[in-house]
Design a protein around this motif. Structure first.
Motif, short mmCIF file in Angstrom:
data_model
loop_
_atom_site.label_atom_id
_atom_site.label_comp_id
_atom_site.label_asym_id
_atom_site.label_seq_id
_atom_site.Cartn_x
_atom_site.Cartn_y
_atom_site.Cartn_z
N ARG A 362 0.83 -1.20 0.00
CA ARG A 362 0.00 0.00 0.00
C ARG A 362 0.87 1.25 0.00
O ARG A 362 0.53 2.27 -0.59
CB ARG A 362 -0.94 -0.02 1.21
CG ARG A 362 -1.96 -1.13 1.09
CD ARG A 362 -2.92 -1.19 2.26
NE ARG A 362 -3.91 -2.24 2.05
CZ ARG A 362 -4.86 -2.55 2.92
NH1 ARG A 362 -4.93 -1.91 4.07
NH2 ARG A 362 -5.72 -3.51 2.65
N LEU A 363 2.02 1.15 0.67
CA LEU A 363 2.94 2.28 0.70
C LEU A 363 3.46 2.60 -0.70
O LEU A 363 3.63 3.77 -1.06
CB LEU A 363 4.10 1.97 1.64
CG LEU A 363 5.25 2.99 1.69
CD1 LEU A 363 4.74 4.32 2.24
CD2 LEU A 363 6.38 2.47 2.55
N TYR A 364 3.71 1.57 -1.51
CA TYR A 364 4.24 1.79 -2.86
C TYR A 364 3.37 2.76 -3.65
O TYR A 364 3.83 3.49 -4.51
CB TYR A 364 4.31 0.47 -3.65
CG TYR A 364 5.16 -0.61 -3.05
CD1 TYR A 364 6.17 -0.32 -2.15
CD2 TYR A 364 4.94 -1.94 -3.39
CE1 TYR A 364 6.94 -1.33 -1.60
CE2 TYR A 364 5.70 -2.96 -2.84
CZ TYR A 364 6.70 -2.64 -1.95
OH TYR A 364 7.44 -3.64 -1.41
N GLN A 365 2.07 2.70 -3.40
CA GLN A 365 1.14 3.51 -4.17
C GLN A 365 1.37 5.01 -3.95
O GLN A 365 1.05 5.82 -4.80
CB GLN A 365 -0.30 3.13 -3.80
CG GLN A 365 -0.64 1.70 -4.16
CD GLN A 365 -2.02 1.30 -3.67
OE1 GLN A 365 -2.80 2.12 -3.27
NE2 GLN A 365 -2.31 0.01 -3.72
N ILE A 366 1.92 5.39 -2.80
CA ILE A 366 2.12 6.80 -2.53
C ILE A 366 3.61 7.17 -2.47
O ILE A 366 3.97 8.34 -2.51
CB ILE A 366 1.43 7.22 -1.21
CG1 ILE A 366 1.92 6.38 -0.03
CG2 ILE A 366 -0.08 7.11 -1.34
CD1 ILE A 366 1.41 6.87 1.31
N ASP A 367 4.49 6.18 -2.38
CA ASP A 367 5.92 6.47 -2.23
C ASP A 367 6.72 5.47 -3.08
O ASP A 367 7.41 4.60 -2.55
CB ASP A 367 6.31 6.36 -0.75
CG ASP A 367 7.79 6.67 -0.53
OD1 ASP A 367 8.37 7.41 -1.36
OD2 ASP A 367 8.36 6.16 0.44
N PRO A 368 6.63 5.56 -4.46
CA PRO A 368 7.35 4.59 -5.32
C PRO A 368 8.86 4.68 -5.17
O PRO A 368 9.43 5.74 -5.28
CB PRO A 368 6.94 5.00 -6.71
CG PRO A 368 5.73 5.83 -6.57
CD PRO A 368 5.85 6.52 -5.30
N GLN A 369 9.49 3.53 -4.90
CA GLN A 369 10.94 3.45 -4.84
C GLN A 369 11.39 2.22 -5.64
O GLN A 369 10.77 1.17 -5.55
CB GLN A 369 11.44 3.34 -3.40
CG GLN A 369 11.22 4.61 -2.58
CD GLN A 369 11.88 4.52 -1.22
OE1 GLN A 369 12.92 3.88 -1.08
NE2 GLN A 369 11.27 5.15 -0.23
N GLU A 370 12.49 2.37 -6.36
CA GLU A 370 12.96 1.32 -7.25
C GLU A 370 13.19 0.00 -6.53
O GLU A 370 12.84 -1.06 -7.03
CB GLU A 370 14.25 1.75 -7.94
CG GLU A 370 14.79 0.70 -8.91
CD GLU A 370 16.01 1.20 -9.67
OE1 GLU A 370 16.64 0.36 -10.35
OE2 GLU A 370 16.32 2.40 -9.59
N LYS A 371 13.75 0.04 -5.31
CA LYS A 371 14.08 -1.20 -4.61
C LYS A 371 12.83 -2.01 -4.29
O LYS A 371 12.85 -3.24 -4.28
CB LYS A 371 14.87 -0.91 -3.34
CG LYS A 371 14.13 -0.11 -2.28
CD LYS A 371 15.02 0.13 -1.06
CE LYS A 371 14.30 0.94 0.01
NZ LYS A 371 15.14 1.16 1.20
N TYR A 372 11.71 -1.32 -4.03
CA TYR A 372 10.46 -2.03 -3.73
C TYR A 372 9.94 -2.74 -4.98
O TYR A 372 9.53 -3.89 -4.93
CB TYR A 372 9.41 -1.04 -3.22
CG TYR A 372 9.73 -0.39 -1.90
CD1 TYR A 372 10.40 -1.08 -0.89
CD2 TYR A 372 9.38 0.93 -1.65
CE1 TYR A 372 10.69 -0.49 0.33
CE2 TYR A 372 9.67 1.54 -0.43
CZ TYR A 372 10.33 0.83 0.55
OH TYR A 372 10.61 1.43 1.75
#
Length: 498
Positions: A362-372
């Motif tokens: 759910r965090l990815y949706q607001i804070d995209p980071q390449e490692k994720y």
């Protein structure tokens, strides 16, 4: 098309077959199976179906016809070895122990009556004289008794069948070979999955009792209710039930019974923090995953009924409780003792940290980071071959695949399309999703499977885990249901045929 015409057409198209099994059933009783030789089979089978009505007072709602397509003569010891070295309940052939085919059994009879079962305190399988003889005595109506010593060094017969099912004057062809044997052939996977979502959602809803507690599940071989209970699965199944009722645009307020049950009986409050505890069999513990599952269920319900302030307050208290289960080094404590809140187990199972992984998604949706993105894509990519070949239904696979699908789409929209191209064979990934969605139907209690169990009405239209004794449990249904809803929300518009 009435039954007589259906039978005529079937026999015309299978005129070279010498042996035919007929299974006749009804939701309120176990199917009766009889073998017929091809001579005058059509007329004799019609009489047999009519005799079912006369003997039981019920019309034959379910009729399954099995044409024997191949027969292999083998030694009894070889048969016994083959049966006990096949994954439990995955036998796809029948056997006959005599030339007259009096002691002859379809694969469905072998699997659903636990002919092959694990040794006590062991994973080793054995051929159960007790279970086989119980079945012969109660349902075969012949005076025969099975014992291993009677067949030592004797010739027996292993056979395969081609099957058809008749329900409400509809003739349904079933898959013939492999792990999909006995599965309905369909034209449109999305229409079929919609039907599975509807029936299994209603099944799960009907497991809620007046006090809000679920009927936890069944072992259907002998119609035994599961005596254990687990509040974590109560919460997660409630989440899935909300998903299902919402997908069907049906009233979700019945779910309040299930939520109220936990709040009334299992919400423990200390200094403004809340914990969902579990006292099953005196375990008296508080699990991290249990608290997270409660919050997920509440949040899902509040999406549809936001005015339930008392539910929001309960979830907020449990959120404070979760914070007390994270130490100063940001390490989670998996299990606390109830009621003193001392640490019982720092770590129990990785599943609890999986709840944290869901929060990350759910965090990815607001804070995209390449490692994720890289982690999520590589993780599923390494499992695609395994998922394509896995014979068990493993409904969590589809959930994982659909979560990754959304991650992939998000990556492409936020500038990380190159990551997808580098680490994922996207065509193979999409094909795996479709393959698993269709294969999971082998874990659904269609009538043609349920009819062979002791109490078909109890389990029909639910989902099961075959290698766990066809277990039906609320969380089993939950995983199938959630995966299918996620699949439909993405692929229903683009109709995919099989």
């Amino acid at each position: 098309m009435e039954i007589s015409n259906q039978l005529k057409n079937l026999f015309n198209s299978n005129s070279d077959v010498e042996k035919i099994f007929v299974s006749v059933g009804h939701p309120s009783q176990k199917a009766i199976v009889k073998m017929f030789k091809a001579n005058n089979a059509e007329r004799n089978i019609k009489k047999y179906i009519e005799s079912f009505r006369k003997n039981t007072g019920k019309n034959a709602e379910w009729i399954k016809i099995d044409f024997v397509t191949s027969i292999e003569k083998i030694k009894y010891e070889q048969l016994k070895h083959d049966l006990t070295h096949t994954r439990r309940n995955y036998v796809e052939y029948g056997f006959s122990l005599d030339n007259n085919w009096e002691l002859a059994f379809l694969p469905e009879e072998i699997n659903t009556n636990a002919f092959i079962r694990p040794e006590p305190n062991s994973k080793e399988l054995f051929m159960s004289e007790k279970n086989i003889n119980n079945y012969i005595k109660k349902y075969k109506r012949i005076r025969k008794y099975f014992t291993h010593r009677n067949y030592e060094n004797e010739d027996v017969y292993k056979f395969y069948t081609k099957s058809y099912f008749i329900e409400k004057d509809q003739l349904i062809e079933l898959e013939e070979i492999g792990y999909r044997k006995g599965l309905r052939k369909i034209d449109n996977i999305n229409e079929e999955i919609d039907r599975l979502i509807e029936t299994s959602t209603h099944f799960l809803k009907n497991q809620i009792q007046d006090n809000g507690k679920y009927i936890y599940g069944y072992f259907p071989h002998f119609d035994k209710e599961i005596g254990f209970y687990n509040n974590l699965r109560h919460s997660s199944s409630t989440y899935a039930l909300i998903e299902g009722l919402s997908y069907l645009n049906e009233d979700i307020t019945i779910v309040e019974k299930a939520i109220d049950y936990l709040i009334k009986h299992y919400l423990y409050e200390v200094d403004g923090a809340g914990y969902i505890f579990d006292d099953t069999e005196g375990m008296n513990e508080i699990k991290l995953g249990q608290n997270a599952a409660f919050i997920f269920a509440i949040c899902e319900y509040l999406k549809h009924v936001p005015e339930k302030n008392q539910y929001l307050e309960a979830a907020q208290k449990v959120a404070k409780g979760i914070l007390t289960m994270i130490d100063d080094q940001q390490q989670t404590i998996h299990v606390l003792n109830y009621p003193d809140l001392t640490t019982k187990e720092q770590f129990r199972i990785v599943y609890y940290d999986g709840e944290a992984a869901l929060a990350l998604l759910r965090l990815y949706q607001i804070d995209p980071q390449e490692k994720y993105y890289k982690f999520g894509i590589q993780n599923v990519s390494s499992y695609l071959d395994y998922m394509q070949q896995r014979e068990t239904t493993f409904p969590t696979f589809l959930e994982m695949l659909m979560a990754t699908y959304h991650l992939v789409e998000k990556a492409k929209k936020t500038g990380y399309a190159e990551l997808v191209e580098t680490y994922l064979d996207e065509e193979k990934f999409i094909n795996t999703i479709h393959l698993r969605a269709d294969y999971e139907r082998t874990g659904y209690f269609y009538p043609e499977i349920a009819m062979y169990f002791k109490n078909p009405a109890r389990i029909v239209n639910s989902f099961f885990i075959k290698h766990h004794g066809y277990r039906v449990r609320i969380d089993d249904i939950e995983h199938y249901l959630s995966g299918y809803i996620q699949y439909q929300e993405v692929f229903r518009k683009n109709v995919y045929t099989v």
